[in-house]
Design a protein around this motif. Structure first.
Motif, PDB file in Angstrom:
ATOM      1  N   THR A   1       0.819  -1.210   0.000  1.00 40.37           N
ATOM      2  CA  THR A   1       0.000   0.000   0.000  1.00 40.37           C
ATOM      3  C   THR A   1       0.853   1.259   0.000  1.00 40.37           C
ATOM      4  OG1 THR A   1      -0.195  -0.047   2.415  1.00 40.37           O
ATOM      5  CG2 THR A   1      -1.914  -1.165   1.148  1.00 40.37           C
ATOM      6  N   GLU A   2       1.719   1.422   0.987  1.00 42.07           N
ATOM      7  CA  GLU A   2       2.558   2.612   1.041  1.00 42.07           C
ATOM      8  C   GLU A   2       3.733   2.387   1.986  1.00 42.07           C
ATOM      9  OE1 GLU A   2       0.696   6.046   2.990  1.00 42.07           O
ATOM     10  OE2 GLU A   2      -0.932   4.713   3.641  1.00 42.07           O
ATOM     11  N   THR A   3       4.751   3.216   1.801  1.00 37.81           N
ATOM     12  CA  THR A   3       5.900   3.238   2.695  1.00 37.81           C
ATOM     13  C   THR A   3       5.907   4.563   3.432  1.00 37.81           C
ATOM     14  OG1 THR A   3       7.220   1.771   1.294  1.00 37.81           O
ATOM     15  CG2 THR A   3       8.419   3.133   2.865  1.00 37.81           C
ATOM     16  N   ILE A   4       5.971   4.491   4.759  1.00 33.26           N
ATOM     17  CA  ILE A   4       6.006   5.684   5.604  1.00 33.26           C
ATOM     18  C   ILE A   4       7.230   5.562   6.498  1.00 33.26           C
ATOM     19  CG2 ILE A   4       4.795   7.076   7.314  1.00 33.26           C
ATOM     20  CD1 ILE A   4       2.170   5.840   6.302  1.00 33.26           C
TER      21      ILE A   4
ATOM     22  N   PHE B   1       3.843  -0.978   4.357  1.00 30.35           N
ATOM     23  CA  PHE B   1       2.609  -1.618   4.787  1.00 30.35           C
ATOM     24  C   PHE B   1       2.000  -2.409   3.632  1.00 30.35           C
ATOM     25  CE2 PHE B   1       3.266   2.075   7.438  1.00 30.35           C
ATOM     26  CZ  PHE B   1       3.057   1.583   8.720  1.00 30.35           C
ATOM     27  N   PHE B   2       1.447  -3.567   3.980  1.00 31.91           N
ATOM     28  CA  PHE B   2       0.825  -4.457   3.010  1.00 31.91           C
ATOM     29  C   PHE B   2      -0.572  -4.831   3.509  1.00 31.91           C
ATOM     30  CE2 PHE B   2       5.349  -4.927   2.635  1.00 31.91           C
ATOM     31  CZ  PHE B   2       5.601  -5.113   1.279  1.00 31.91           C
ATOM     32  N   ARG B   3      -1.513  -4.903   2.589  1.00 31.30           N
ATOM     33  CA  ARG B   3      -2.868  -5.316   2.924  1.00 31.30           C
ATOM     34  C   ARG B   3      -3.156  -6.661   2.291  1.00 31.30           C
ATOM     35  NH1 ARG B   3      -7.655  -2.440  -0.379  1.00 31.30           N
ATOM     36  NH2 ARG B   3      -8.587  -4.418   0.302  1.00 31.30           N
ATOM     37  N   GLY B   4      -4.278  -7.252   2.669  1.00 29.09           N
ATOM     38  CA  GLY B   4      -4.826  -8.391   1.969  1.00 29.09           C
ATOM     39  C   GLY B   4      -5.974  -7.910   1.102  1.00 29.09           C
ATOM     40  N   TYR B   5      -6.782  -8.851   0.599  1.00 27.71           N
ATOM     41  CA  TYR B   5      -7.930  -8.414  -0.194  1.00 27.71           C
ATOM     42  C   TYR B   5      -9.183  -8.275   0.662  1.00 27.71           C
ATOM     43  CZ  TYR B   5      -9.250 -13.435  -0.806  1.00 27.71           C
ATOM     44  OH  TYR B   5      -9.595 -14.749  -0.620  1.00 27.71           O
ATOM     45  N   GLY B   6      -9.034  -8.419   1.982  1.00 26.55           N
ATOM     46  CA  GLY B   6     -10.122  -8.132   2.906  1.00 26.55           C
ATOM     47  C   GLY B   6     -10.195  -6.649   3.226  1.00 26.55           C
ATOM     48  N   THR B   7     -10.815  -6.308   4.339  1.00 22.85           N
ATOM     49  CA  THR B   7     -11.114  -4.906   4.646  1.00 22.85           C
ATOM     50  C   THR B   7     -10.153  -4.260   5.633  1.00 22.85           C
ATOM     51  OG1 THR B   7     -12.694  -5.577   6.375  1.00 22.85           O
ATOM     52  CG2 THR B   7     -13.564  -5.225   4.141  1.00 22.85           C
ATOM     53  N   GLU B   8      -9.193  -5.008   6.181  1.00 17.45           N
ATOM     54  CA  GLU B   8      -8.216  -4.391   7.083  1.00 17.45           C
ATOM     55  C   GLU B   8      -7.326  -3.432   6.286  1.00 17.45           C
ATOM     56  OE1 GLU B   8      -8.143  -4.598  10.278  1.00 17.45           O
ATOM     57  OE2 GLU B   8      -9.560  -6.265  10.529  1.00 17.45           O
TER      58      GLU B   8
ATOM     59  N   THR C   1      -9.901   2.845  10.026  1.00 14.03           N
ATOM     60  CA  THR C   1     -10.814   2.931   8.888  1.00 14.03           C
ATOM     61  C   THR C   1     -10.601   1.744   7.970  1.00 14.03           C
ATOM     62  OG1 THR C   1     -10.769   5.353   8.989  1.00 14.03           O
ATOM     63  CG2 THR C   1     -11.555   4.341   6.944  1.00 14.03           C
ATOM     64  N   GLU C   2     -11.662   0.975   7.757  1.00 12.17           N
ATOM     65  CA  GLU C   2     -11.553  -0.181   6.871  1.00 12.17           C
ATOM     66  C   GLU C   2     -11.444   0.270   5.417  1.00 12.17           C
ATOM     67  OE1 GLU C   2     -14.825  -2.778   7.682  1.00 12.17           O
ATOM     68  OE2 GLU C   2     -13.940  -3.525   9.547  1.00 12.17           O
ATOM     69  N   VAL C   3     -10.933  -0.620   4.591  1.00 11.85           N
ATOM     70  CA  VAL C   3     -10.780  -0.330   3.166  1.00 11.85           C
ATOM     71  C   VAL C   3     -11.752  -1.201   2.375  1.00 11.85           C
ATOM     72  CG1 VAL C   3      -8.377   0.417   3.351  1.00 11.85           C
ATOM     73  CG2 VAL C   3      -8.888  -2.013   2.997  1.00 11.85           C
ATOM     74  N   GLU C   4     -11.935  -0.847   1.122  1.00  9.25           N
ATOM     75  CA  GLU C   4     -12.846  -1.609   0.276  1.00  9.25           C
ATOM     76  C   GLU C   4     -12.248  -2.969  -0.064  1.00  9.25           C
ATOM     77  OE1 GLU C   4     -15.236  -1.121  -4.009  1.00  9.25           O
ATOM     78  OE2 GLU C   4     -14.002   0.514  -3.204  1.00  9.25           O
ATOM     79  N   ARG C   5     -13.060  -3.992   0.028  1.00 10.82           N
ATOM     80  CA  ARG C   5     -12.614  -5.334  -0.300  1.00 10.82           C
ATOM     81  C   ARG C   5     -12.204  -5.412  -1.771  1.00 10.82           C
ATOM     82  NH1 ARG C   5     -13.563  -9.758   2.594  1.00 10.82           N
ATOM     83  NH2 ARG C   5     -15.161  -8.630   3.785  1.00 10.82           N
ATOM     84  N   ARG C   6     -11.096  -6.126  -2.050  1.00  8.42           N
ATOM     85  CA  ARG C   6     -10.624  -6.283  -3.412  1.00  8.42           C
ATOM     86  C   ARG C   6     -11.059  -7.634  -3.971  1.00  8.42           C
ATOM     87  NH1 ARG C   6      -4.489  -4.085  -4.084  1.00  8.42           N
ATOM     88  NH2 ARG C   6      -4.978  -4.829  -6.176  1.00  8.42           N
ATOM     89  N   ASP C   7     -11.089  -7.724  -5.271  1.00  8.17           N
ATOM     90  CA  ASP C   7     -11.374  -8.991  -5.934  1.00  8.17           C
ATOM     91  C   ASP C   7     -10.065  -9.763  -6.056  1.00  8.17           C
ATOM     92  OD1 ASP C   7     -12.052 -11.117  -7.546  1.00  8.17           O
ATOM     93  OD2 ASP C   7     -12.811  -9.900  -9.200  1.00  8.17           O
ATOM     94  N   PRO C   8      -9.950 -10.945  -5.459  1.00 11.20           N
ATOM     95  CA  PRO C   8      -8.693 -11.692  -5.535  1.00 11.20           C
ATOM     96  C   PRO C   8      -8.431 -12.292  -6.905  1.00 11.20           C
ATOM     97  CG  PRO C   8     -10.347 -13.021  -4.444  1.00 11.20           C
ATOM     98  CD  PRO C   8     -10.960 -11.659  -4.658  1.00 11.20           C
ATOM     99  N   GLY C   9      -9.428 -12.252  -7.786  1.00  8.31           N
ATOM    100  CA  GLY C   9      -9.224 -12.775  -9.134  1.00  8.31           C
ATOM    101  C   GLY C   9      -9.337 -14.271  -9.248  1.00  8.31           C
TER     102      GLY C   9
ATOM    103  N   LYS D   1      -0.557   7.200  14.335  1.00  4.95           N
ATOM    104  CA  LYS D   1      -0.117   8.122  13.300  1.00  4.95           C
ATOM    105  C   LYS D   1       0.828   7.410  12.341  1.00  4.95           C
ATOM    106  CE  LYS D   1      -0.516  12.142  16.360  1.00  4.95           C
ATOM    107  NZ  LYS D   1       0.185  13.287  16.960  1.00  4.95           N
ATOM    108  N   ASP D   2       0.864   7.866  11.121  1.00  7.38           N
ATOM    109  CA  ASP D   2       1.786   7.338  10.116  1.00  7.38           C
ATOM    110  C   ASP D   2       1.578   5.848   9.846  1.00  7.38           C
ATOM    111  OD1 ASP D   2       2.928   9.851   9.850  1.00  7.38           O
ATOM    112  OD2 ASP D   2       4.404   9.469  11.414  1.00  7.38           O
ATOM    113  N   VAL D   3       0.304   5.398   9.936  1.00  5.97           N
ATOM    114  CA  VAL D   3      -0.034   4.035   9.519  1.00  5.97           C
ATOM    115  C   VAL D   3      -1.335   4.101   8.746  1.00  5.97           C
ATOM    116  CG1 VAL D   3       1.090   2.991  11.551  1.00  5.97           C
ATOM    117  CG2 VAL D   3      -1.380   3.380  11.553  1.00  5.97           C
ATOM    118  N   PRO D   4      -1.535   3.242   7.764  1.00  5.16           N
ATOM    119  CA  PRO D   4      -2.809   3.235   7.040  1.00  5.16           C
ATOM    120  C   PRO D   4      -3.972   2.935   7.987  1.00  5.16           C
ATOM    121  CG  PRO D   4      -1.147   1.951   5.873  1.00  5.16           C
ATOM    122  CD  PRO D   4      -0.570   2.272   7.212  1.00  5.16           C
ATOM    123  N   GLY D   5      -5.051   3.661   7.832  1.00  7.91           N
ATOM    124  CA  GLY D   5      -6.256   3.391   8.608  1.00  7.91           C
ATOM    125  C   GLY D   5      -6.403   4.180   9.882  1.00  7.91           C
TER     126      GLY D   5
END
Length: 327
Positions: A43-46, A51-58, A132-140, A105-109
């Motif tokens: 997702t991003e480097t701070i 930081f890395f997400r999954g395809y869920g909502t975390e 703050t949760e994120v939108e679920r992604r399609d794992p394909g 601070k300085d973390v996603p969510g």
């Protein structure tokens, strides 16, 4: 530890689910490449942390921090309310060195957090709320229809076709620790938190040496375990486990990691306790990460099971348990 018990010992800090784990690496670029090959989404480097997400909502499930030495930075659990954070700061024993409630601070969510340290071995443990949760992604990956000898579920002229790729991570399922005093750790975590033993494993003398904890969420179905620990001579993180889509995705991920030259720890196989199909890998710092699928779900109607420690209790099928897994 009795002197540090809450004034109301029946009140427990209410955990909802595992959120993320934090690891520190000396070779951060190698760790980031492994994370991508394992199926995390960067997702991003701070600062020093990616930081890395999954395809869920975390908002993130894995944090990799550049450091002078490899180190486990602790797991985080979502708590039910901000009041649980306040209560954790106020009620945990002084040897836990629980922080005050503070802004993330300085973390996603974003959100708020309390960090404490295991009172026996000192490893960090994080409690978070309000991220703050994120939108679920399609794992394909599609939901597959399987053909059995006497039951054909897939329509004629329809095929199962797959792309070679990493196994996409859905969520953090559980993590495990080797601790130096099982009895004290068990007393602490079962007293202060809504952890409930799904499985207790004893040695030849009948003394419990391993626990697989699930969360007591009443009638709500939860994973068979979200936290486990066993007794050993030196504290260390054993592994962190991440759910992927299904068995095909898991084995595609196994082949992907193998072709990238990473070292398999153990797998693919089927566990007894929890029933997951498992696949364990060493990352570049020699930490163990697991892909799993098809784990059991339990509610509080299911009693605690008691098992004797033995290699045959670890898996139904798959390769024999390697010595490196039992360390």
């Amino acid at each position: 530890m009795a002197a540090g018990l809450p004034s109301n010992p029946l009140k427990k800090i209410q955990l909802v689910r595992p959120a993320h784990v934090w690891y520190k690496h000396k070779d951060i670029e190698a760790a980031k490449r492994f994370a991508a090959d394992f199926g995390f989404y960067e997702t991003e480097t701070i600062g020093k942390t990616t930081f890395f997400r999954g395809y869920g909502t975390e908002p993130f499930v894995l944090a990799l921090e550049a450091s002078d030495k490899p180190e486990f930075g602790g797991a985080a659990f979502v708590v039910e309310s901000e009041e649980d954070l306040v209560y954790a700061h106020q009620s945990l024993p002084k040897e836990c060195r629980a922080t005050e409630v503070h802004e993330l601070k300085d973390v996603p969510g974003g959100g708020k957090r309390v960090t404490f340290y295991d009172p026996v071995d000192g490893f960090p443990f994080h409690l978070v709320h309000g991220q703050t949760e994120v939108e679920r992604r399609d794992p394909g990956f599609p939901v597959l229809k399987f053909n059995y000898p006497n039951e054909k579920n897939r329509e004629p002229n329809k095929f199962q076709r797959f792309e070679k790729r990493p196994a996409p991570v859905h969520k953090l399922g559980h993590f495990g620790m080797c601790v130096t005093n099982f009895a004290k750790c068990y007393e602490f975590y079962s007293t202060y938190f809504n952890f409930h033993p799904s499985e207790l494993v004893h040695n030849d003398e009948g003394v419990n040496v391993t626990v697989f904890f699930r969360l007591d969420r009443g009638k709500e179905f939860v994973d068979h375990h979200c936290f486990f620990f066993f007794e050993g001579p030196k504290m260390h993180v054993h592994h962190s486990s991440f759910e992927t889509h299904d068995f095909d995705a898991q084995v595609l991920g196994h082949d992907w990691l193998r072709h990238q030259g990473y070292t398999n720890c153990w797998g693919v196989g089927r566990h007894v306790m929890g029933s997951q199909i498992f696949d364990y890998w060493f990352d570049p710092s020699n930490f163990i990460l697991e892909h799993y699928v098809d784990g059991d779900l339990l509610d509080m109607n299911e009693p605690t099971h008691h098992n004797k420690a033995a290699p045959d209790n670890l898996h139904v099928w798959g390769p024999e348990v390697p010595p490196t897994f039992l360390q």
